[in-house]
Design a protein around this motif. Structure first.
Motif, PDB file in Angstrom:
ATOM      1  N   GLU A  59       0.827  -1.214   0.000  1.00  0.00           N
ATOM      2  CA  GLU A  59       0.000   0.000   0.000  1.00  0.00           C
ATOM      3  C   GLU A  59       0.864   1.268   0.000  1.00  0.00           C
ATOM      4  OE1 GLU A  59      -2.976   0.066   3.047  1.00  0.00           O
ATOM      5  OE2 GLU A  59      -3.625  -1.969   2.569  1.00  0.00           O
ATOM      6  N   THR A  60       1.931   1.245   0.767  1.00  0.00           N
ATOM      7  CA  THR A  60       2.819   2.402   0.836  1.00  0.00           C
ATOM      8  C   THR A  60       3.471   2.654  -0.519  1.00  0.00           C
ATOM      9  OG1 THR A  60       3.271   1.942   3.165  1.00  0.00           O
ATOM     10  CG2 THR A  60       4.825   3.385   2.021  1.00  0.00           C
ATOM     11  N   LEU A  61       3.958   1.597  -1.149  1.00  0.00           N
ATOM     12  CA  LEU A  61       4.597   1.737  -2.460  1.00  0.00           C
ATOM     13  C   LEU A  61       3.602   2.213  -3.513  1.00  0.00           C
ATOM     14  CD1 LEU A  61       6.812  -1.492  -2.450  1.00  0.00           C
ATOM     15  CD2 LEU A  61       7.513   0.861  -1.971  1.00  0.00           C
ATOM     16  N   GLU A  62       2.381   1.685  -3.452  1.00  0.00           N
ATOM     17  CA  GLU A  62       1.355   2.105  -4.413  1.00  0.00           C
ATOM     18  C   GLU A  62       0.952   3.564  -4.187  1.00  0.00           C
ATOM     19  OE1 GLU A  62      -1.764  -0.796  -4.000  1.00  0.00           O
ATOM     20  OE2 GLU A  62      -0.687  -2.276  -5.218  1.00  0.00           O
ATOM     21  N   ALA A  63       0.916   3.984  -2.945  1.00  0.00           N
ATOM     22  CA  ALA A  63       0.568   5.382  -2.646  1.00  0.00           C
ATOM     23  C   ALA A  63       1.623   6.332  -3.213  1.00  0.00           C
ATOM     24  CB  ALA A  63       0.430   5.582  -1.135  1.00  0.00           C
ATOM     25  N   VAL A  64       2.883   5.962  -3.101  1.00  0.00           N
ATOM     26  CA  VAL A  64       3.960   6.785  -3.661  1.00  0.00           C
ATOM     27  C   VAL A  64       3.817   6.852  -5.180  1.00  0.00           C
ATOM     28  CG1 VAL A  64       6.459   6.918  -4.037  1.00  0.00           C
ATOM     29  CG2 VAL A  64       5.570   6.405  -1.762  1.00  0.00           C
ATOM     30  N   THR A  65       3.575   5.704  -5.806  1.00  0.00           N
ATOM     31  CA  THR A  65       3.438   5.648  -7.270  1.00  0.00           C
ATOM     32  C   THR A  65       2.233   6.466  -7.734  1.00  0.00           C
ATOM     33  OG1 THR A  65       4.477   3.463  -7.286  1.00  0.00           O
ATOM     34  CG2 THR A  65       3.212   4.097  -9.240  1.00  0.00           C
ATOM     35  N   ARG A  66       1.110   6.337  -7.036  1.00  0.00           N
ATOM     36  CA  ARG A  66      -0.087   7.108  -7.396  1.00  0.00           C
ATOM     37  C   ARG A  66       0.164   8.608  -7.266  1.00  0.00           C
ATOM     38  NH1 ARG A  66      -2.958   3.387  -4.766  1.00  0.00           N
ATOM     39  NH2 ARG A  66      -2.972   4.572  -2.844  1.00  0.00           N
ATOM     40  N   ALA A  67       0.757   8.998  -6.161  1.00  0.00           N
ATOM     41  CA  ALA A  67       1.039  10.424  -5.933  1.00  0.00           C
ATOM     42  C   ALA A  67       2.000  10.957  -6.996  1.00  0.00           C
ATOM     43  CB  ALA A  67       1.623  10.632  -4.534  1.00  0.00           C
ATOM     44  N   ARG A  68       2.971  10.156  -7.385  1.00  0.00           N
ATOM     45  CA  ARG A  68       3.920  10.556  -8.438  1.00  0.00           C
ATOM     46  C   ARG A  68       3.189  10.767  -9.760  1.00  0.00           C
ATOM     47  NH1 ARG A  68       6.118   7.587 -12.622  1.00  0.00           N
ATOM     48  NH2 ARG A  68       7.992   8.510 -13.512  1.00  0.00           N
ATOM     49  N   ASN A  69       2.308   9.844 -10.119  1.00  0.00           N
ATOM     50  CA  ASN A  69       1.584   9.951 -11.391  1.00  0.00           C
ATOM     51  C   ASN A  69       0.697  11.198 -11.432  1.00  0.00           C
ATOM     52  OD1 ASN A  69       2.812   7.626 -12.300  1.00  0.00           O
ATOM     53  ND2 ASN A  69       1.122   6.298 -11.698  1.00  0.00           N
ATOM     54  N   ILE A  70       0.046  11.499 -10.328  1.00  0.00           N
ATOM     55  CA  ILE A  70      -0.783  12.713 -10.255  1.00  0.00           C
ATOM     56  C   ILE A  70       0.096  13.950 -10.392  1.00  0.00           C
ATOM     57  CG2 ILE A  70      -2.243  14.106  -8.726  1.00  0.00           C
ATOM     58  CD1 ILE A  70      -3.343  11.388  -7.630  1.00  0.00           C
ATOM     59  N   ALA A  71       1.245  13.940  -9.712  1.00  0.00           N
ATOM     60  CA  ALA A  71       2.161  15.087  -9.777  1.00  0.00           C
ATOM     61  C   ALA A  71       2.689  15.284 -11.200  1.00  0.00           C
ATOM     62  CB  ALA A  71       3.317  14.893  -8.795  1.00  0.00           C
ATOM     63  N   ILE A  72       2.977  14.196 -11.893  1.00  0.00           N
ATOM     64  CA  ILE A  72       3.452  14.300 -13.287  1.00  0.00           C
ATOM     65  C   ILE A  72       2.384  14.950 -14.154  1.00  0.00           C
ATOM     66  CG2 ILE A  72       3.961  12.932 -15.360  1.00  0.00           C
ATOM     67  CD1 ILE A  72       5.524  11.007 -13.537  1.00  0.00           C
ATOM     68  N   ASN A  73       1.139  14.509 -14.024  1.00  0.00           N
ATOM     69  CA  ASN A  73       0.051  15.092 -14.826  1.00  0.00           C
ATOM     70  C   ASN A  73      -0.159  16.568 -14.513  1.00  0.00           C
ATOM     71  OD1 ASN A  73      -0.475  12.713 -16.203  1.00  0.00           O
ATOM     72  ND2 ASN A  73      -1.957  12.017 -14.690  1.00  0.00           N
ATOM     73  N   ASP A  74      -0.105  16.916 -13.229  1.00  0.00           N
ATOM     74  CA  ASP A  74      -0.300  18.323 -12.852  1.00  0.00           C
ATOM     75  C   ASP A  74       0.879  19.187 -13.278  1.00  0.00           C
ATOM     76  OD1 ASP A  74      -2.827  17.874 -11.888  1.00  0.00           O
ATOM     77  OD2 ASP A  74      -2.211  17.705  -9.800  1.00  0.00           O
ATOM     78  N   LEU A  75       2.081  18.607 -13.307  1.00  0.00           N
ATOM     79  CA  LEU A  75       3.244  19.347 -13.799  1.00  0.00           C
ATOM     80  C   LEU A  75       3.095  19.647 -15.293  1.00  0.00           C
ATOM     81  CD1 LEU A  75       6.038  20.584 -13.475  1.00  0.00           C
ATOM     82  CD2 LEU A  75       7.004  18.296 -13.813  1.00  0.00           C
ATOM     83  N   LYS A  76       2.613  18.664 -16.051  1.00  0.00           N
ATOM     84  CA  LYS A  76       2.393  18.890 -17.489  1.00  0.00           C
ATOM     85  C   LYS A  76       1.367  19.999 -17.711  1.00  0.00           C
ATOM     86  CE  LYS A  76       3.512  14.217 -18.974  1.00  0.00           C
ATOM     87  NZ  LYS A  76       2.981  12.941 -19.452  1.00  0.00           N
ATOM     88  N   ALA A  77       0.299  19.988 -16.935  1.00  0.00           N
ATOM     89  CA  ALA A  77      -0.739  21.021 -17.071  1.00  0.00           C
ATOM     90  C   ALA A  77      -0.186  22.401 -16.721  1.00  0.00           C
ATOM     91  CB  ALA A  77      -1.941  20.690 -16.188  1.00  0.00           C
ATOM     92  N   ALA A  78       0.592  22.478 -15.659  1.00  0.00           N
ATOM     93  CA  ALA A  78       1.161  23.762 -15.248  1.00  0.00           C
ATOM     94  C   ALA A  78       2.218  24.232 -16.247  1.00  0.00           C
ATOM     95  CB  ALA A  78       1.758  23.659 -13.847  1.00  0.00           C
ATOM     96  N   ALA A  79       2.982  23.302 -16.804  1.00  0.00           N
ATOM     97  CA  ALA A  79       4.018  23.673 -17.770  1.00  0.00           C
ATOM     98  C   ALA A  79       3.407  24.237 -19.051  1.00  0.00           C
ATOM     99  CB  ALA A  79       4.899  22.480 -18.096  1.00  0.00           C
ATOM    100  N   SER A  80       2.220  23.742 -19.404  1.00  0.00           N
ATOM    101  CA  SER A  80       1.580  24.245 -20.618  1.00  0.00           C
ATOM    102  C   SER A  80       1.038  25.663 -20.428  1.00  0.00           C
ATOM    103  CB  SER A  80       0.462  23.302 -21.073  1.00  0.00           C
ATOM    104  OG  SER A  80      -0.611  23.327 -20.155  1.00  0.00           O
ATOM    105  N   ASN A  81       0.785  26.049 -19.164  1.00  0.00           N
ATOM    106  CA  ASN A  81       0.301  27.401 -18.896  1.00  0.00           C
ATOM    107  C   ASN A  81       0.694  27.822 -17.479  1.00  0.00           C
ATOM    108  OD1 ASN A  81      -0.975  29.844 -18.859  1.00  0.00           O
ATOM    109  ND2 ASN A  81      -3.043  29.029 -18.961  1.00  0.00           N
ATOM    110  N   PRO A  82       1.961  28.256 -17.287  1.00  0.00           N
ATOM    111  CA  PRO A  82       2.409  28.641 -15.944  1.00  0.00           C
ATOM    112  C   PRO A  82       1.673  29.847 -15.362  1.00  0.00           C
ATOM    113  CG  PRO A  82       4.264  28.590 -17.479  1.00  0.00           C
ATOM    114  CD  PRO A  82       3.031  28.343 -18.263  1.00  0.00           C
TER     115      PRO A  82
END
Length: 198
Positions: A67-90
């Protein structure tokens, strides 16, 4: 009559140069803002790239902590998507806010991961894990510096746009919305591991 025309022409030219100066300063501050965000993006991508190696190294040791490892992976994936969105329009306040929340969640998941790791001395002593933790710690420091530089640029840009007379022209030149500061939750609070005393 000629003197009046010359004076009017000089005043008009001076006003035009002043307006051009305001426009150029707005463009310069906006570009600095975007460049500062690009520096954060580089460091956050590096952070995101280190996490799968960290999880994979720990997977063999933390068989009962899926569960701990999956939580880290999930949080990373969300952060990657939000970084892409922010990078497209800072300049998007909602994109910056979402990125801040996602990175705070990722920091929290990594804090819980580190707390779990404390219970596995073999994992803490693993050379790969130590190297990855050192690299991640270095990257975290770079993220903090880049975030501070970005927030300084955003603040300068906002202050200039809100001052008089630029405030009269900023919207006309397309510089309407104020930039949003990128804030993460206090990492000291998130990463505080429980103390166990015997």
């Amino acid at each position: 009559m000629e003197i009046t025309s010359i004076v009017a022409l000089i005043i008009a030219a001076a006003l035009l140069f002043y307006i051009v100066g305001i426009y150029n300063r707005l463009v310069s501050l906006k570009n600095r803002n975007e460049n500062a965000f690009a520096q954060i993006e580089v460091q956050l991508k590096r952070r995101h790239d280190l996490i799968p190696n960290l999880v994979e190294t720990a997977r063999g040791y933390l068989k009962h902590e899926r569960e701990t490892l999956e939580a880290v992976t999930r949080a990373r994936n969300i952060a990657i998507n939000d970084l892409k969105a922010a990078a497209s329009n800072p300049a998007s306040a909602s994109a910056i806010d979402n990125l801040g929340r996602a990175e705070s969640a990722l920091t929290g998941a990594l804090g819980r991961f580190n707390a779990v790791m404390e219970a596995y001395p073999d994992l803490k002593a693993d050379q790969n894990m130590m190297a990855l933790n050192e690299e991640l710690s270095s990257t975290e420091n770079k993220v903090a510096f880049a975030r501070q530089a970005f927030n300084d640029c955003v603040t300068s840009y906002n202050i200039y746009k809100q001052r008089f007379p630029p405030v009269l022209l900023a919207g006309f030149f397309g510089h309407r919305a104020d930039g949003r500061l990128l804030e993460f939750a206090d990492s000291e609070t998130i990463q505080a591991a429980p103390r166990i005393e015997f």
